[in-house]
Design a protein around this motif. Structure first.
Motif, mmCIF file in Angstrom:
data_model
loop_
_atom_site.group_PDB
_atom_site.id
_atom_site.type_symbol
_atom_site.label_atom_id
_atom_site.label_comp_id
_atom_site.label_asym_id
_atom_site.label_seq_id
_atom_site.Cartn_x
_atom_site.Cartn_y
_atom_site.Cartn_z
ATOM 1 N N GLN A 126 54.395 38.023 27.190
ATOM 2 C CA GLN A 126 54.588 36.872 28.079
ATOM 3 C C GLN A 126 55.589 37.265 29.152
ATOM 4 O OE1 GLN A 126 55.792 33.277 26.019
ATOM 5 N NE2 GLN A 126 56.861 32.548 27.824
ATOM 6 N N PHE A 128 57.432 36.124 31.966
ATOM 7 C CA PHE A 128 57.959 35.028 32.780
ATOM 8 C C PHE A 128 59.334 35.393 33.362
ATOM 9 C CE2 PHE A 128 55.742 31.090 30.668
ATOM 10 C CZ PHE A 128 54.520 31.703 30.814
ATOM 11 N N SER A 129 60.292 35.729 32.481
ATOM 12 C CA SER A 129 61.694 35.879 32.908
ATOM 13 C C SER A 129 61.882 37.080 33.817
ATOM 14 C CB SER A 129 62.601 36.061 31.687
ATOM 15 O OG SER A 129 62.453 34.985 30.804
ATOM 16 N N GLY A 134 65.863 33.141 34.717
ATOM 17 C CA GLY A 134 65.686 32.897 33.285
ATOM 18 C C GLY A 134 65.622 31.391 33.086
ATOM 19 N N SER A 135 66.791 30.767 32.949
ATOM 20 C CA SER A 135 66.822 29.293 32.854
ATOM 21 C C SER A 135 66.214 28.683 34.108
ATOM 22 C CB SER A 135 68.265 28.804 32.707
ATOM 23 O OG SER A 135 68.857 29.384 31.578
ATOM 24 N N TRP A 159 62.916 41.135 29.462
ATOM 25 C CA TRP A 159 62.963 40.484 28.138
ATOM 26 C C TRP A 159 61.558 40.147 27.617
ATOM 27 C CZ3 TRP A 159 67.586 41.939 27.886
ATOM 28 C CH2 TRP A 159 68.573 41.548 28.771
ATOM 29 N N SER A 161 58.914 40.057 25.161
ATOM 30 C CA SER A 161 58.806 40.369 23.727
ATOM 31 C C SER A 161 57.552 41.200 23.466
ATOM 32 C CB SER A 161 58.725 39.078 22.894
ATOM 33 O OG SER A 161 59.926 38.382 22.960
ATOM 34 N N LEU A 211 62.017 44.261 22.885
ATOM 35 C CA LEU A 211 61.821 43.650 24.200
ATOM 36 C C LEU A 211 61.491 44.750 25.201
ATOM 37 C CD1 LEU A 211 64.845 41.167 24.225
ATOM 38 C CD2 LEU A 211 62.552 40.836 23.311
ATOM 39 N N THR A 356 69.695 35.254 18.931
ATOM 40 C CA THR A 356 68.977 35.078 20.207
ATOM 41 C C THR A 356 68.191 33.757 20.247
ATOM 42 O OG1 THR A 356 66.875 36.079 19.513
ATOM 43 C CG2 THR A 356 68.587 37.589 20.294
ATOM 44 N N VAL A 359 68.714 31.227 22.779
ATOM 45 C CA VAL A 359 68.586 31.725 24.160
ATOM 46 C C VAL A 359 67.115 31.764 24.577
ATOM 47 C CG1 VAL A 359 68.974 33.681 25.711
ATOM 48 C CG2 VAL A 359 70.675 33.146 23.945
ATOM 49 N N TYR A 360 66.267 32.431 23.767
ATOM 50 C CA TYR A 360 64.891 32.643 24.249
ATOM 51 C C TYR A 360 64.101 31.330 24.316
ATOM 52 C CZ TYR A 360 63.277 32.749 19.333
ATOM 53 O OH TYR A 360 63.002 32.449 18.035
ATOM 54 N N GLY A 361 63.102 31.336 25.195
ATOM 55 C CA GLY A 361 62.259 30.142 25.332
ATOM 56 C C GLY A 361 63.015 28.945 25.889
ATOM 57 N N SER A 363 67.371 28.141 26.770
ATOM 58 C CA SER A 363 68.599 28.148 25.950
ATOM 59 C C SER A 363 68.910 26.754 25.402
ATOM 60 C CB SER A 363 69.783 28.647 26.794
ATOM 61 O OG SER A 363 70.132 27.647 27.728
ATOM 62 N N GLU A 365 71.601 25.095 25.714
ATOM 63 C CA GLU A 365 72.268 24.253 26.727
ATOM 64 C C GLU A 365 71.206 23.605 27.621
ATOM 65 O OE1 GLU A 365 73.052 27.383 26.072
ATOM 66 O OE2 GLU A 365 75.085 27.237 25.259
HETATM 67 C C1 LIG Z 1 64.948 37.799 21.912
HETATM 68 C C2 LIG Z 1 64.456 37.300 23.247
HETATM 69 C C3 LIG Z 1 63.091 37.305 23.504
HETATM 70 C C4 LIG Z 1 62.631 36.896 24.763
HETATM 71 N N1 LIG Z 1 61.287 36.985 25.027
HETATM 72 C C5 LIG Z 1 60.835 36.657 26.260
HETATM 73 C C6 LIG Z 1 59.447 36.834 26.588
HETATM 74 O O1 LIG Z 1 58.629 37.261 25.764
HETATM 75 N N2 LIG Z 1 59.060 36.534 27.840
HETATM 76 C C7 LIG Z 1 59.921 36.056 28.782
HETATM 77 O O2 LIG Z 1 59.477 35.778 29.902
HETATM 78 N N3 LIG Z 1 61.242 35.893 28.515
HETATM 79 C C8 LIG Z 1 61.711 36.186 27.281
HETATM 80 N N4 LIG Z 1 63.051 36.042 26.986
HETATM 81 C C9 LIG Z 1 63.960 35.578 28.038
HETATM 82 C C10 LIG Z 1 64.503 34.185 27.810
HETATM 83 O O3 LIG Z 1 63.495 33.203 28.013
HETATM 84 C C11 LIG Z 1 65.725 33.994 28.727
HETATM 85 O O4 LIG Z 1 66.725 34.855 28.239
HETATM 86 C C12 LIG Z 1 66.219 32.572 28.733
HETATM 87 O O5 LIG Z 1 65.325 31.714 29.389
HETATM 88 C C13 LIG Z 1 67.617 32.461 29.411
HETATM 89 O O6 LIG Z 1 67.582 33.066 30.662
HETATM 90 P P1 LIG Z 1 68.660 34.175 31.054
HETATM 91 O O7 LIG Z 1 68.747 35.201 29.979
HETATM 92 O O8 LIG Z 1 68.354 34.635 32.435
HETATM 93 O O9 LIG Z 1 70.073 33.415 31.043
HETATM 94 P P2 LIG Z 1 70.643 32.497 32.205
HETATM 95 O O10 LIG Z 1 69.599 31.581 32.701
HETATM 96 O O11 LIG Z 1 71.327 33.390 33.210
HETATM 97 O O12 LIG Z 1 71.718 31.655 31.422
HETATM 98 C C14 LIG Z 1 73.043 32.172 31.143
HETATM 99 C C15 LIG Z 1 73.843 31.067 30.465
HETATM 100 O O13 LIG Z 1 73.965 29.939 31.337
HETATM 101 C C16 LIG Z 1 73.501 28.765 30.700
HETATM 102 N N5 LIG Z 1 72.781 27.910 31.648
HETATM 103 C C17 LIG Z 1 71.887 28.297 32.593
HETATM 104 N N6 LIG Z 1 71.414 27.227 33.263
HETATM 105 C C18 LIG Z 1 71.981 26.137 32.711
HETATM 106 C C19 LIG Z 1 71.877 24.733 32.952
HETATM 107 N N7 LIG Z 1 71.071 24.249 33.885
HETATM 108 N N8 LIG Z 1 72.621 23.909 32.187
HETATM 109 C C20 LIG Z 1 73.447 24.379 31.215
HETATM 110 N N9 LIG Z 1 73.600 25.707 30.936
HETATM 111 C C21 LIG Z 1 72.877 26.575 31.677
HETATM 112 C C22 LIG Z 1 72.529 29.255 29.615
HETATM 113 O O14 LIG Z 1 72.443 28.335 28.558
HETATM 114 C C23 LIG Z 1 73.164 30.554 29.193
HETATM 115 O O15 LIG Z 1 74.174 30.305 28.228
HETATM 116 C C24 LIG Z 1 63.540 36.434 25.751
HETATM 117 C C25 LIG Z 1 64.916 36.414 25.457
HETATM 118 C C26 LIG Z 1 65.374 36.840 24.229
HETATM 119 C C27 LIG Z 1 66.852 36.810 23.966
#
Ligand SMILES: Cc1cc2nc3c(=O)[nH]c(=O)nc-3n(C[C@H](O)[C@H](O)[C@H](O)COP(=O)(O)OP(=O)(O)OC[C@H]3O[C@@H](n4cnc5c(N)ncnc54)[C@H](O)[C@@H]3O)c2cc1C
Length: 381
Positions: A126, A128-129, A134-135, A159, A161, A211, A356, A359-361, A363, A365
């Motif tokens: 998948q 996406f990120s 990410g978020s 990231w 998977s 990942l 994790t 965080v994934y899918g 977070s 928060e």
């Molecule tokens: C084990 C694992 C498997 C994964 N598998 C996949 C996959 O198969 N495909 C894929 O596309 N992605 C995958 N991901 C990525 C995952 O979806 C992202 O890590 C996640 O969406 C968070 O994005 P980021 O890491 O960029 O963190 P950021 O978005 O940079 O967030 C950093 C911190 O800020 C906080 N934050 C951000 N925005 C807000 C808000 N609006 N309000 C409050 N707090 C906020 C977050 O909670 C976090 O603590 C995976 C991640 C992990 C850890």
């Protein structure tokens, strides 16, 4: 008369239970190794066995290689696999989120490619990120530009998977302007062996290279690979998230319940059952039962064709809390048996992965923000 397992879930459960406890599947019972590629190859064999026996095909319609039924069949399969000491596979995890959106938004692609996924011959990641999305997924920059009958894809994903072993990536890419945010996104199925695709594994804290980072350097993909229409990518992604919240959560709860059974047995065998241990195990079990109580409703609603809305963020929060409480319990109860040696390796790896899950899918928060804004409709700060 043969039983119609698509219509009779109770009969399906009984037949699955008999099959998954048979010695034919013994070679898949036991711990994963620390080599993800080996594990995926091995679990592909289990997928094939389940497919050939028919039990791995329920939950999907015949047009895409299934034998009918709905997501409740998957829920039953995951429960029975886990109870029989056969953790649902990495392929199952990916299927729970990716299969239904592709079947719904790209039936021709699903008919061509889902059978290979169901049978374990291939699996998909998948995509996406991105490093800066990410978020805030709607900020993504990986671009798909229309050129004749193709899209030309350039950018990167992170990231992903099982990205290092997947054959295809379900990619969310920008087809509109950067300012169009979520309205300018499209979903497309990309083959990893297309010229211009480079995949680099990323190791988890445990060392498992589960990942990947995926680079797309002017990759040509036929427009017939679109999942949904151009510009419909966000709608497909939101549809997909329902399956992650409902069916993937169910899969994980099945696996966690089995790990709690194993932990409880280990405590009983060690003769170290204490009031404190019982209290910890009881608390963890209560967390899991709460998750299940919630998931039952979500899975049933999906099976009935209803839309699962923002309230499914609660399921995601409960799942993250359960994942961490189960493995924290294992760490505190098993002590040295958790910390050292081969016997504790699986627990340690799973403990790392459980970190994790908030965080994934999306977070924890972000889920709380969705619940506050869209479910409770709390006033903005
Ligand atoms: C084990 C694992 C498997 C994964 N598998 C996949 C996959 O198969 N495909 C894929 O596309 N992605 C995958 N991901 C990525 C995952 O979806 C992202 O890590 C996640 O969406 C968070 O994005 P980021 O890491 O960029 O963190 P950021 O978005 O940079 O967030 C950093 C911190 O800020 C906080 N934050 C951000 N925005 C807000 C808000 N609006 N309000 C409050 N707090 C906020 C977050 O909670 C976090 O603590 C995976 C991640 C992990 C850890």
């Amino acid at each position: 008369m043969t039983t119609d397992y698509a219509a009779d879930l109770t009969a399906y459960r009984a037949a699955v239970r008999e099959f998954v406890t048979s010695p034919v599947l013994d070679k898949w019972r036991g711990a994963a190794t620390d080599d993800v590629a080996d594990d995926m190859r091995s679990s592909a064999g289990l997928m094939r066995c389940l497919y050939d026996a028919g039990f791995g095909r329920y939950g999907m319609p015949p047009e895409v290689g299934g034998l009918g039924g709905d997501v409740r069949h998957w829920a039953v399969l995951f429960d029975e696999l886990a109870r029989a000491g056969l953790t649902p596979t990495g392929q199952h995890s990916l299927l729970t989120t990716l299969a239904y959106p592709v079947a719904r938004f790209a039936p021709r692609l699903a008919a061509a490619y889902l059978p290979e996924f169901l049978s374990g011959d291939a699996w998909w990641g998948q995509g996406f990120s991105e490093p800066e999305a990410g978020s805030d997924l709607a900020a993504l920059r990986c671009r798909a530009t229309r050129d004749g009958d193709d899209y030309v894809i350039s950018g990167s994903k992170i990231w992903t998977s099982h990205g290092a072993t997947a054959s295809r990536i379900v990619l969310l890419a920008r087809t509109g302007t950067q300012e169009s945010r979520h309205r300018g996104l499209s979903m497309i199925l990309v083959d990893v062996d297309d010229p211009g695709v480079t995949v680099r594994p990323i190791a988890l804290a445990s060392g498992r290279e589960e990942l990947a980072e995926c680079f797309f350097d002017d990759v040509r993909v036929p427009a017939s690979r679109l999942i949904g229409a151009e510009g419909e990518g966000w709608a497909v992604a939101m549809y997909l998230l329902q399956y992650e919240r409902a069916v993937y959560a169910w899969l994980r709860a099945s696996a966690l319940l089995q790990r709690v059974r194993v932990l409880t047995e280990a405590m009983a065998d060690g003769g170290s059952g204490t009031g404190a241990a019982d209290g910890i195990l009881g608390g963890v079990y209560l967390d899991l039962v709460s998750l299940r109580a919630r998931s039952v409703d979500t899975v049933r609603r999906l099976a009935a064709g209803q839309t699962v809305g923002p309230e499914a963020s609660t399921d995601k929060l409960l799942l993250g809390a359960c994942e961490q409480s189960v493995y924290d319990a294992a760490r505190s109860l098993l002590g040295p048996a958790f910390m050292f040696g081969e016997a504790g390796r699986q627990w340690r790896e799973e403990w790392w992965y459980s970190r994790t899950t908030t965080v994934y899918g999306g977070s924890a928060e972000v889920q709380r923000g969705i619940i506050a804004d869209r479910v409770l409709k709390l006033p903005k700060e």
